[in-house]
Write an enzyme that holds these catalytic residues in place. Structure first.
Site, mmCIF file in Angstrom:
data_model
loop_
_atom_site.group_PDB
_atom_site.id
_atom_site.type_symbol
_atom_site.label_atom_id
_atom_site.label_comp_id
_atom_site.label_asym_id
_atom_site.label_seq_id
_atom_site.Cartn_x
_atom_site.Cartn_y
_atom_site.Cartn_z
ATOM 1 N N PHE A 144 0.817 -1.221 0.000
ATOM 2 C CA PHE A 144 0.000 0.000 0.000
ATOM 3 C C PHE A 144 0.846 1.266 0.000
ATOM 4 O O PHE A 144 0.315 2.348 0.222
ATOM 5 C CB PHE A 144 -0.938 0.003 1.217
ATOM 6 C CG PHE A 144 -1.899 -1.151 1.214
ATOM 7 C CD1 PHE A 144 -3.076 -1.090 0.478
ATOM 8 C CD2 PHE A 144 -1.615 -2.320 1.907
ATOM 9 C CE1 PHE A 144 -3.958 -2.166 0.446
ATOM 10 C CE2 PHE A 144 -2.487 -3.406 1.888
ATOM 11 C CZ PHE A 144 -3.663 -3.318 1.151
ATOM 12 N N CYS B 11 -0.735 2.990 -10.428
ATOM 13 C CA CYS B 11 -1.691 2.048 -9.831
ATOM 14 C C CYS B 11 -3.151 2.329 -10.151
ATOM 15 O O CYS B 11 -3.836 1.463 -10.703
ATOM 16 C CB CYS B 11 -1.497 2.018 -8.320
ATOM 17 S SG CYS B 11 0.093 1.304 -7.855
HETATM 18 P P1 NAD Z 1 8.029 -1.561 -11.731
HETATM 19 O O1 NAD Z 1 7.681 -1.620 -13.167
HETATM 20 O O2 NAD Z 1 8.645 -0.310 -11.169
HETATM 21 O O3 NAD Z 1 9.009 -2.765 -11.363
HETATM 22 C C1 NAD Z 1 8.848 -4.084 -11.775
HETATM 23 C C2 NAD Z 1 10.234 -4.699 -11.939
HETATM 24 O O4 NAD Z 1 10.098 -6.106 -12.106
HETATM 25 C C3 NAD Z 1 11.007 -4.182 -13.140
HETATM 26 O O5 NAD Z 1 12.271 -3.688 -12.719
HETATM 27 C C4 NAD Z 1 11.186 -5.417 -14.035
HETATM 28 O O6 NAD Z 1 12.385 -5.418 -14.754
HETATM 29 C C5 NAD Z 1 11.120 -6.527 -13.015
HETATM 30 N N1 NAD Z 1 10.779 -7.854 -13.537
HETATM 31 C C6 NAD Z 1 9.816 -8.196 -14.431
HETATM 32 N N2 NAD Z 1 9.792 -9.539 -14.591
HETATM 33 C C7 NAD Z 1 10.748 -10.046 -13.786
HETATM 34 C C8 NAD Z 1 11.202 -11.366 -13.489
HETATM 35 N N3 NAD Z 1 10.637 -12.441 -14.055
HETATM 36 N N4 NAD Z 1 12.206 -11.519 -12.601
HETATM 37 C C9 NAD Z 1 12.775 -10.456 -12.013
HETATM 38 N N5 NAD Z 1 12.380 -9.183 -12.244
HETATM 39 C C10 NAD Z 1 11.381 -8.984 -13.120
HETATM 40 O O7 NAD Z 1 6.686 -1.894 -10.948
HETATM 41 P P2 NAD Z 1 6.238 -1.368 -9.497
HETATM 42 O O8 NAD Z 1 5.706 0.015 -9.587
HETATM 43 O O9 NAD Z 1 7.301 -1.680 -8.531
HETATM 44 O O10 NAD Z 1 4.980 -2.309 -9.235
HETATM 45 C C11 NAD Z 1 5.131 -3.686 -8.939
HETATM 46 C C12 NAD Z 1 3.792 -4.209 -8.452
HETATM 47 O O11 NAD Z 1 3.437 -3.558 -7.215
HETATM 48 C C13 NAD Z 1 2.630 -3.937 -9.400
HETATM 49 O O12 NAD Z 1 1.737 -5.016 -9.354
HETATM 50 C C14 NAD Z 1 1.974 -2.693 -8.817
HETATM 51 O O13 NAD Z 1 0.602 -2.606 -9.128
HETATM 52 C C15 NAD Z 1 2.156 -2.925 -7.332
HETATM 53 N N6 NAD Z 1 2.176 -1.698 -6.522
HETATM 54 C C16 NAD Z 1 2.844 -0.595 -6.966
HETATM 55 C C17 NAD Z 1 2.880 0.550 -6.161
HETATM 56 C C18 NAD Z 1 3.596 1.792 -6.626
HETATM 57 O O14 NAD Z 1 3.407 2.851 -5.993
HETATM 58 N N7 NAD Z 1 4.411 1.746 -7.664
HETATM 59 C C19 NAD Z 1 2.251 0.561 -4.909
HETATM 60 C C20 NAD Z 1 1.605 -0.600 -4.479
HETATM 61 C C21 NAD Z 1 1.570 -1.731 -5.298
#
Ligand code: NAD
Length: 439
Positions: free
Chosen positions: A152, A263
């Site tokens: 969150f 998000c």
């Molecule tokens: P992001 O795009 O910043 O990061 C995802 C990372 O995962 C990337 O660096 C990518 O290279 C890596 N990746 C993809 N496939 C992979 C694999 N098989 N092995 C290793 N690494 C791999 O995404 P994010 O913003 O960190 O979001 C991640 C999740 O968290 C999403 O589901 C999002 O909805 C959720 N979320 C995000 C936030 C936010 O504020 N950004 C807050 C809460 C929840």
């Protein structure tokens, strides 16, 4: 405890770093070799207040490491988090689960002892079952358990949110895994909200319901703001007046150009698709998605109208491009709709953002990027404030007036007092402040 974070993006990197700061031994893994190489050198690829310092401190203490090889990282780990992206599937809108399932397959190949696999990514309800099926197809049942632990944190306040959450949600149906989760989050016991244990599906649902509810609050106040403009009421008074009611709460009641970010847009859309598939469509959410999309376009029309009905041939200075302050994240930022709309209407756009320009360059074409706010305003026919960065809150208004070609300010975040702006001779247009805020 040895913990692996698969995915070192916004959530993985912040979560992994904070868990290391609690004393756990954390390996952050990512398939993006450039990202890992840069992190190994101590260069954090995102802008998040306090994160660089925390990464460096924990790297130096030997608790935080970065790797591209899951095999190396997973050796001896009791918990492996999946924190990869779940973007919208193009033209469909549901969550693209390929990264989560790829990660699950990769994990299945390296688990050698009982390991808790924790899905932190925001995933459709039931995805934990699918992750479990992937693992079960390659591993004996007693070697793993799948848990849901949605995140969150807010970008811009991510470290504080991770370390002092209102609550931690853990969807777990296996006693051994529950103990591991308890050990992971024990450092939070004294200074954070409760750890709530639920079923895995309920945990997955909590994340979507929370995001959609917040997006609904934003959309609600935006529509009330539109009505305030027509009926000459002030939305800031209305927000305060309703927000002090405990049942409503004052957060997420600031009107603006529509919600954006990594998000809300994708999660609202994904939930509508999921609901349709489950044959229980959520019309409220379908409507808010539609209202929010239209709003961004309406903001471009608002700028046109403040400029006398047309921006053709005019130089428009845009202050703020990221979807909110204190982040360089441009994902689904309202500026990505407003700026091209203005360009399509014939405007020449010059923009400045304290942190977002690097990403914005690849996303906004034909835009001139300025070095600072005043350089952006120079000679412009109007200034548009899209993101309320602190440094825009107290600009020298005399200098702003002298710098602009025409004294027109369209403030889509309501950061200036109407009276002051008018007294200084600006045509000042803001959001939902009644007739006085319409220029
Ligand atoms: P992001 O795009 O910043 O990061 C995802 C990372 O995962 C990337 O660096 C990518 O290279 C890596 N990746 C993809 N496939 C992979 C694999 N098989 N092995 C290793 N690494 C791999 O995404 P994010 O913003 O960190 O979001 C991640 C999740 O968290 C999403 O589901 C999002 O909805 C959720 N979320 C995000 C936030 C936010 O504020 N950004 C807050 C809460 C929840």
């Amino acid at each position: 405890m040895r913990i692996v974070m698969v995915g070192s993006g916004y959530v993985g990197l912040v979560s992994g770093t904070c868990l290391a700061d609690f004393g756990h031994e954390v390996f952050c893994v990512d398939t993006d070799e450039k990202k890992i190489a840069s992190l190994r050198l101590g260069n954090v690829p995102i802008y998040e207040p306090g994160l660089s310092e925390l990464v460096l401190a924990n790297q130096a203490a030997g608790r935080l490491s970065f790797a591209t090889s899951l095999e190396e990282a997973a050796r001896g780990a009791r918990a492996i988090f999946i924190a990869v992206g779940t973007p919208s599937l193009a033209e469909v809108g549901s969550a693209d689960m390929r990264y989560v399932y790829d990660a699950a397959r990769a994990i299945a190949d390296v688990v050698d002892d009982f390991t808790v696999v924790i899905v932190k990514s925001t995933v459709p309800i039931g995805s934990g079952d699918e992750v479990e099926a992937i693992l079960a197809s390659r591993l004996p049942q007693e070697r793993f358990a799948v848990v849901s632990n949605p995140e969150f944190l807010r970008e811009g306040a991510a470290i504080e949110d991770f370390k002092h959450p209102d609550r931690v949600i853990v969807g777990v149906e296996n006693e051994r895994a529950r103990e591991v989760m308890h050990d992971i989050f024990r450092p939070l016991e004294r200074n954070a909200g409760p750890i709530i244990f639920t079923s895995r599906r309920s945990a997955e649902m909590i994340k979507y319901a929370a995001n959609v509810f917040l997006a609904m609050k934003v959309t609600f106040i935006n529509e009330i703001a539109d009505l305030c403009e027509r009926l000459d009421a002030d939305v800031l008074d209305v927000s305060r007046g309703i927000g002090l009611d405990d049942r409503i709460g004052s957060k997420f009641l600031n009107p603006g150009p529509g919600f954006g970010g990594s998000c809300f847009p994708k999660d609202t859309l994904a939930l509508t698709k999921l609901a349709i598939e489950a044959k229980a469509p959520i019309r409220l959410v379908e409507t808010l998605v539609d209202v929010n999309e239209r709003r961004k376009i309406a903001m471009a029309r608002k700028v046109e109208s403040a400029c006398g009905g047309s921006v053709a041939g005019k130089r428009i200075a845009v202050l703020g491009l990221t979807y909110k302050p204190k982040t360089d994240d441009m994902r689904d930022a309202p500026s990505l709709v407003i700026v091209p709309e203005l360009q399509a209407a014939g405007a020449r756009v010059v923009a400045y953002d304290p942190e977002g320009v690097k990403s914005a360059r690849g996303l906004l074409h034909g835009v001139e990027f300025a070095e600072n706010a005043y350089a952006c305003l120079a000679g412009a026919d109007a200034a548009v404030i899209i993101t309320e960065w602190d440094e825009f809150r107290a600009l020298d208004l005399h200098r702003v007036k002298a710098t602009l070609g025409k004294p027109v300010v369209i403030d889509l975040r309501n950061i200036y007092p109407i009276k002051t702006m008018k007294a200084l001779g600006f045509r000042y247009v803001c959001v939902g402040r009644g007739l006085a805020g319409e220029g």
